[in-house]
Design an enzyme around this catalytic site. Structure first.
Site, PDB file in Angstrom:
ATOM      1  N   LYS A 247     -26.563 -25.415   2.964  1.00  0.00           N
ATOM      2  CA  LYS A 247     -26.920 -24.010   3.153  1.00  0.00           C
ATOM      3  C   LYS A 247     -25.633 -23.184   3.232  1.00  0.00           C
ATOM      4  CE  LYS A 247     -28.150 -20.569   6.490  1.00  0.00           C
ATOM      5  NZ  LYS A 247     -27.336 -19.666   5.728  1.00  0.00           N
TER       6      LYS A 247
ATOM      7  N   SER B 172     -19.731 -20.732  14.405  1.00  0.00           N
ATOM      8  CA  SER B 172     -19.398 -20.290  15.762  1.00  0.00           C
ATOM      9  C   SER B 172     -19.763 -21.351  16.799  1.00  0.00           C
ATOM     10  CB  SER B 172     -20.143 -18.994  16.071  1.00  0.00           C
ATOM     11  OG  SER B 172     -21.524 -19.210  15.954  1.00  0.00           O
ATOM     12  N   THR B 173     -19.083 -21.296  17.929  1.00  0.00           N
ATOM     13  CA  THR B 173     -19.335 -22.269  18.995  1.00  0.00           C
ATOM     14  C   THR B 173     -20.752 -22.126  19.538  1.00  0.00           C
ATOM     15  OG1 THR B 173     -17.007 -22.471  19.535  1.00  0.00           O
ATOM     16  CG2 THR B 173     -18.544 -23.039  21.285  1.00  0.00           C
TER      17      THR B 173
ATOM     18  N   GLU C 279     -17.481 -28.128  13.505  1.00  0.00           N
ATOM     19  CA  GLU C 279     -16.159 -27.504  13.436  1.00  0.00           C
ATOM     20  C   GLU C 279     -16.376 -26.058  13.853  1.00  0.00           C
ATOM     21  OE1 GLU C 279     -13.466 -25.324  12.641  1.00  0.00           O
ATOM     22  OE2 GLU C 279     -13.687 -25.679  10.483  1.00  0.00           O
TER      23      GLU C 279
ATOM     24  N   CYS D 111     -10.884 -19.854  11.540  1.00  0.00           N
ATOM     25  CA  CYS D 111     -11.176 -20.494  12.833  1.00  0.00           C
ATOM     26  C   CYS D 111      -9.908 -20.925  13.541  1.00  0.00           C
ATOM     27  CB  CYS D 111     -12.116 -21.675  12.634  1.00  0.00           C
ATOM     28  SG  CYS D 111     -11.615 -22.739  11.289  1.00  0.00           S
TER      29      CYS D 111
ATOM     30  N   GLU E  82     -12.713 -15.330  20.921  1.00  0.00           N
ATOM     31  CA  GLU E  82     -12.334 -15.394  19.505  1.00  0.00           C
ATOM     32  C   GLU E  82     -12.738 -14.080  18.841  1.00  0.00           C
ATOM     33  OE1 GLU E  82     -14.621 -18.055  16.984  1.00  0.00           O
ATOM     34  OE2 GLU E  82     -12.801 -18.563  15.892  1.00  0.00           O
TER      35      GLU E  82
HETATM   36  P1  NDP Z   1     -22.491 -18.480  12.571  1.00  0.00           P
HETATM   37  O1  NDP Z   1     -22.045 -19.629  13.374  1.00  0.00           O
HETATM   38  O2  NDP Z   1     -23.650 -17.704  13.042  1.00  0.00           O
HETATM   39  O3  NDP Z   1     -22.863 -18.973  11.090  1.00  0.00           O
HETATM   40  C1  NDP Z   1     -22.291 -20.055  10.414  1.00  0.00           C
HETATM   41  C2  NDP Z   1     -23.337 -20.701   9.510  1.00  0.00           C
HETATM   42  O4  NDP Z   1     -24.401 -21.220  10.304  1.00  0.00           O
HETATM   43  C3  NDP Z   1     -24.010 -19.739   8.556  1.00  0.00           C
HETATM   44  O5  NDP Z   1     -24.373 -20.429   7.387  1.00  0.00           O
HETATM   45  C4  NDP Z   1     -25.230 -19.313   9.319  1.00  0.00           C
HETATM   46  O6  NDP Z   1     -26.236 -18.806   8.494  1.00  0.00           O
HETATM   47  C5  NDP Z   1     -25.638 -20.624   9.946  1.00  0.00           C
HETATM   48  N1  NDP Z   1     -26.419 -20.513  11.169  1.00  0.00           N
HETATM   49  C6  NDP Z   1     -26.403 -19.525  12.098  1.00  0.00           C
HETATM   50  N2  NDP Z   1     -27.265 -19.800  13.101  1.00  0.00           N
HETATM   51  C7  NDP Z   1     -27.838 -20.982  12.803  1.00  0.00           C
HETATM   52  C8  NDP Z   1     -28.791 -21.812  13.456  1.00  0.00           C
HETATM   53  N3  NDP Z   1     -29.304 -21.475  14.622  1.00  0.00           N
HETATM   54  N4  NDP Z   1     -29.146 -22.962  12.873  1.00  0.00           N
HETATM   55  C9  NDP Z   1     -28.602 -23.335  11.709  1.00  0.00           C
HETATM   56  N5  NDP Z   1     -27.702 -22.593  11.034  1.00  0.00           N
HETATM   57  C10 NDP Z   1     -27.305 -21.441  11.576  1.00  0.00           C
HETATM   58  O7  NDP Z   1     -21.300 -17.551  12.332  1.00  0.00           O
HETATM   59  P2  NDP Z   1     -21.402 -16.014  11.936  1.00  0.00           P
HETATM   60  O8  NDP Z   1     -21.359 -15.943  10.491  1.00  0.00           O
HETATM   61  O9  NDP Z   1     -22.551 -15.322  12.562  1.00  0.00           O
HETATM   62  O10 NDP Z   1     -20.108 -15.476  12.618  1.00  0.00           O
HETATM   63  C11 NDP Z   1     -20.106 -15.166  14.007  1.00  0.00           C
HETATM   64  C12 NDP Z   1     -18.848 -15.651  14.654  1.00  0.00           C
HETATM   65  O11 NDP Z   1     -18.726 -17.056  14.470  1.00  0.00           O
HETATM   66  C13 NDP Z   1     -17.576 -15.096  14.080  1.00  0.00           C
HETATM   67  O12 NDP Z   1     -17.258 -13.878  14.615  1.00  0.00           O
HETATM   68  C14 NDP Z   1     -16.604 -16.154  14.481  1.00  0.00           C
HETATM   69  O13 NDP Z   1     -16.203 -15.948  15.811  1.00  0.00           O
HETATM   70  C15 NDP Z   1     -17.373 -17.407  14.387  1.00  0.00           C
HETATM   71  N6  NDP Z   1     -17.171 -18.134  13.123  1.00  0.00           N
HETATM   72  C16 NDP Z   1     -16.373 -19.211  13.136  1.00  0.00           C
HETATM   73  C17 NDP Z   1     -16.126 -19.866  11.961  1.00  0.00           C
HETATM   74  C18 NDP Z   1     -15.266 -21.053  11.901  1.00  0.00           C
HETATM   75  O14 NDP Z   1     -14.808 -21.391  10.825  1.00  0.00           O
HETATM   76  N7  NDP Z   1     -15.039 -21.743  12.977  1.00  0.00           N
HETATM   77  C19 NDP Z   1     -16.671 -19.423  10.706  1.00  0.00           C
HETATM   78  C20 NDP Z   1     -17.555 -18.312  10.808  1.00  0.00           C
HETATM   79  C21 NDP Z   1     -17.759 -17.697  11.984  1.00  0.00           C
HETATM   80  P3  NDP Z   1     -26.283 -17.237   8.139  1.00  0.00           P
HETATM   81  O15 NDP Z   1     -25.036 -16.947   7.392  1.00  0.00           O
HETATM   82  O16 NDP Z   1     -27.496 -17.149   7.309  1.00  0.00           O
HETATM   83  O17 NDP Z   1     -26.356 -16.492   9.438  1.00  0.00           O
END
Ligand code: NDP
Length: 806
Positions: free
Chosen positions: A191, A245-246, A266, A300, A397
């Site tokens: 996904k 995200s965490t 991660e 990240c 973060e």
């Molecule tokens: P998320 O953790 O929400 O999203 C990352 C991925 O997980 C996306 O594909 C998202 O889908 C999917 N996802 C979200 N919620 C669920 C769930 N409950 N079950 C399964 N899959 C899920 O990150 P965001 O894009 O919302 O970013 C928010 C914050 O996360 C950022 O501000 C940053 O702090 C952190 N982040 C950290 C990253 C890293 O590399 N460590 C990368 C991205 C974000 P969808 O896109 O459809 O919401």
């Protein structure tokens, strides 16, 4: 304007990359379908989501909005494909991975432009970094597919893996996930992030082009609540690999608890960028640019906390501000910009909110004098000074181009400040004194440490976090283990011995004497004493003041042990922390102590044998075998203590990466029921051999073999607090350990239900878990009961990047 003028002013016109081939590609295909079983299919919902260009705010494409029915179809396709894909030779899979790498290179320009359009990151980065690294990942893992049979003997693929990736490195994260999974023989449902699906859809075309068998890679676009959650919860998915995200990582940990799904996470970070006063400050300035303004800080492992030695703080800040004035921000397709757009208005607002909060909390904000484009989502590079280490901008973060500066005086203070975070993804250390840098690197709790460089990535070197930055590694040989499991492991859940024992009728035939196999009869030992708990090297009374009875399999009372509770666990965790210098000792010393334990146990082998007989009613010979295997196991881990070493990677740069296994820290261990002595030693020995300290909850039914070890430990030079033993209600105590924020990992060998509780409770501080899910392993068998699987669980890899040359 002359060339000389340009050099003087650094003012030059835009140099945009053409977007028309990518826009045509989009136009010809949209609305985009889902990629299932190598077919483009309409989403069951019939709905589509808009993908927006962050640099303009205008619509770019319509992508399918999948739901759980689409996930079902994709998982079914992947399951079917797994039957054949997993049976192919490594060489055949290597050929496919190689073909993917080649094809990615052929489409590199289109992929780079698509990525910039969809994500807002600069073409300079997508062209020179993202896409080349994507190709490298597939080439590198083609090699591991080829070598799997010889280099990972005894391992098999996990099955169908669900992969969920974020928007900050859309295609690169796809490669990090798909390449190792395919190499190890798994099939995939991926996904992409809702904001950035386009390069994944182009990748799907590449899958078709190279003729990858149908169903091996499936890509389902859509929203987290409809696609992501369905994938995480799908019963026929064997592993989830997630980057994001965490908070979401934590919810996935909870959702998969007890499901037997493998999990790698991660997550976020707040990485320190530590500058000592002897560092080359001009290089440091460029380092900071790469650390926090690379990809607009949406990284990240971004170096978002700038820690500067006090005597150079003002000088470095001035140099940095001068450099910030010269940064160029604008159209991501302009080859000459340093920074592009923020991925979405939502993300932009979040950055703005946190920056305002920083100002409100009293920190000083500095931004360059130039203005950002008004169309699209842009945010200028931002520097905060006068930052308190406890303030929100120093702890949260921000995931944007915002760096917070703080100062330190001594190396000790630098380490304390660097570790003052709940995360542990990466760190940079800047000093011209390599001795100092290599001393600091292992002290920072982070998965990657870059010395005099930053944000370096390569397929050969594992990447992943400590603490709340998640667990598991991507890249390197260590990353492969995320996509395999020991060949002997089946997925069928069998009842544990615990359940069998409890189910036994305790009123059956009574025996006061036990026979040895040679017919000798001997009396059971008398109930003579109640062992206390073993905490901090001392035998202490349980806090409750209560003890619990221990019965043999016939229901006879054969002894008592202390009834440990939450307070005892807290004391044991404290003692385990106080003994952390164990990890700093030499591996030779740890090996010597393990041999010594074996020696002292061997001198009491008859007593230990009888104890096993008494608790389990097995024959003397049988129990004697268990003691002998226990001794051999102690020898094995004494041997491994100074041999489970790291690797030196040679990524394509002038330098080396030192991949070093480091102890997890404090491990909570809940022992299995069968083999009361061997089960206990098989878990404690690898943990302490690798430098961890442990809190052990012995077998519930048969704790006396573990409590008999108190004297063995006391006489074997084992430092106080390295092994702590708390007897009592095993599942209750495991739960307390799983919830404890100062426990770094938990191993649980018990029921499926208990495994679920442990995994769920561990989400608090995202501690790494290793649970048996109700599966029994044969502890007598050297393949199942000992070896590198245990050592890997006892350690986490740190990758230290050391460039060389002038
Ligand atoms: P998320 O953790 O929400 O999203 C990352 C991925 O997980 C996306 O594909 C998202 O889908 C999917 N996802 C979200 N919620 C669920 C769930 N409950 N079950 C399964 N899959 C899920 O990150 P965001 O894009 O919302 O970013 C928010 C914050 O996360 C950022 O501000 C940053 O702090 C952190 N982040 C950290 C990253 C890293 O590399 N460590 C990368 C991205 C974000 P969808 O896109 O459809 O919401």
């Amino acid at each position: 304007m002359s060339v000389m003028d340009i050099f003087e002013t650094m003012e030059y016109g835009p140099a945009p990359e053409a977007s028309s081939p990518a826009l045509t590609w989009i136009k010809e295909r949209q609305p985009f379908g889902l990629f299932i079983n190598n077919q483009w299919v309409r989403p069951v919902s019939g709905q589509y989501l808009e993908s927006v260009n962050p640099a303009t705010g205008k619509s770019l494409a319509q992508v399918a909005s999948g739901n759980s029915a689409d996930i079902d179809a994709a998982v079914t396709a992947a399951r079917r494909a797994f039957e054949t894909w997993s049976q192919l030779t490594g060489h055949t899979r290597a050929r496919y991975l190689y073909a993917l790498a080649r094809q990615i290179q052929k489409h590199a320009r289109l992929l780079a432009v698509l990525e910039s359009l969809d994500n807002g990151k600069s073409i300079r980065e997508t062209r020179d970094l993202d896409i080349p690294l994507v190709a490298r990942h597939f080439y590198y893992h083609a090699g591991w597919a080829q070598l799997m049979a010889s280099e990972l003997p005894g391992y098999q693929p996990v099955g169908v893996v669900g992969q969920i990736i974020p928007w900050n490195f859309p295609l690169l994260m796809l490669a990090w996930k798909i390449a190792p999974a395919l190499a190890m023989g798994n099939t995939i449902v991926l996904k992409p992030a809702r904001y950035t699906s386009l390069t994944a859809l182009k990748f799907a075309e590449i899958v078709q082009e190279i003729g990858l068998p149908p169903g091996v890679v499936n890509i389902v676009t859509g929203e987290a609540s409809r696609v992501g959650e369905a994938l995480v919860r799908h019963p026929d998915v064997n592993k989830i690999a997630f980057t994001g995200s965490t908070d979401v990582g934590r919810s996935i940990r909870r959702a998969t608890a007890g499901s037997s799904k493998k999990l790698s996470l991660e997550l976020g970070g707040k990485s320190p960028f530590v500058v000592f006063d002897d560092a080359d400050l001009d290089s440091v300035v460029e380092g900071v640019v790469d650390a926090i303004w690379f990809n607009q800080g949406q990284v990240c492992c971004a170096g978002s906390r700038l820690l500067i030695q006090e005597n150079i703080e003002q000088l470095l800040i001035r140099k940095l501000q001068a450099r910030m004035e010269k940064l160029r921000l604008g159209d991501p397709l302009d080859k000459a910009v340093d920074m592009g757009a923020i991925v979405s208005p939502v993300q932009l607002r979040e950055i703005q909110r946190l920056v305002e909060q920083g100002v409100a909390e009293g920190a000083q904000k500095w931004q360059p004098s130039w203005a950002c484009p008004t169309e699209g989502s842009f945010f200028p590079p931002t520097l905060f000074t006068h930052v308190s280490p406890a303030s929100s901008i120093a702890q949260v973060e921000i995931f944007g181009p915002v760096v917070v500066a703080m100062s330190f005086r001594t190396p000790e203070e630098a380490v304390a400040l660097a570790n003052n975070t709940r995360y542990g993804l990466a760190a940079s250390v800047w000093s011209d004194n390599i001795n100092l840098a290599l001393d600091i690197a292992p002290k920072i709790k982070a998965g990657s440490v870059w010395i005099n460089c930053t944000n370096m990535f390569d397929a050969s070197s594992g990447f992943g976090g400590y603490r709340e930055s998640g667990f598991g590694r991507e890249g390197g040989k260590e990353g492969l283990y995320e996509y395999v499991r020991p060949a002997w492991k089946t997925e069928t859940v069998r009842p544990t011995a615990e359940t069998i024992l409890i189910a036994k009728d305790s009123t059956t035939e009574e025996e006061d004497e036990v026979s040895a196999s040679d017919g000798t009869r001997f009396a059971l030992p008398a109930i003579d004493r109640t062992p206390k708990l073993f905490i901090g090297g001392r035998q202490v009374r349980p806090d409750s003041g209560y003890s619990r009875d221990v019965y043999d399999v016939h229901g006879h009372r054969i002894g008592e042990v202390g009834e440990g509770n939450r307070k005892d666990i807290r004391n044991a965790v404290e003692a385990a922390h106080a003994a952390r210098s164990w990890s700093a000792g030499t591996t030779h010393n740890r090996a010597q102590i393990l041999y010594y334990i074996a020696e002292n146990l061997a001198s009491r082998e008859d007593e230990f044998t009888r104890r096993i007989v008494q608790q389990t009613n097995r024959t003397y010979d049988d129990a004697f075998d268990e003691v002998q295997v226990t001794l051999s196991r102690l020898f094995s881990y004494a041997a491994w203590a100074d041999k489970f070493e790291g690797i030196v990677h040679r990524p394509p740069m002038r330098g080396v990466v030192l991949a070093m296994p480091e102890p997890m820290g404090v491990i909570g261990v809940a022992c299995p029921e069968p083999y009361p002595l061997l089960g206990f030693v098989s878990l404690v020995a690898p943990a302490i051999a690798m430098g961890n300290t442990v809190i052990v909850v012995p077998s519930h039914q048969s704790p006396l073999s573990a409590t008999d070890c108190y004297q063995v430990f006391e006489t074997s030079d084992l430092p106080s607090g390295v092994v702590n033993i708390v007897t009592g209600e095993r599942d209750v105590l495991s739960q307390v350990l799983a919830e404890h924020d100062d426990v770094d990992a938990i191993w649980y060998f018990g029921s499926a239900e208990g495994s679920k509780h442990v995994e769920f409770a561990s989400a608090g501080n995202m501690k790494r878990t290793w649970v048996s899910n109700g599966h029994e392993r044969d502890w007598l068998d050297a393949v199942q009961g000992e070896g590198q699987e245990f050592l890997r669980e006892a350690t986490q890899m740190k990758n230290i990047w050391v460039p060389y040359g002038e």
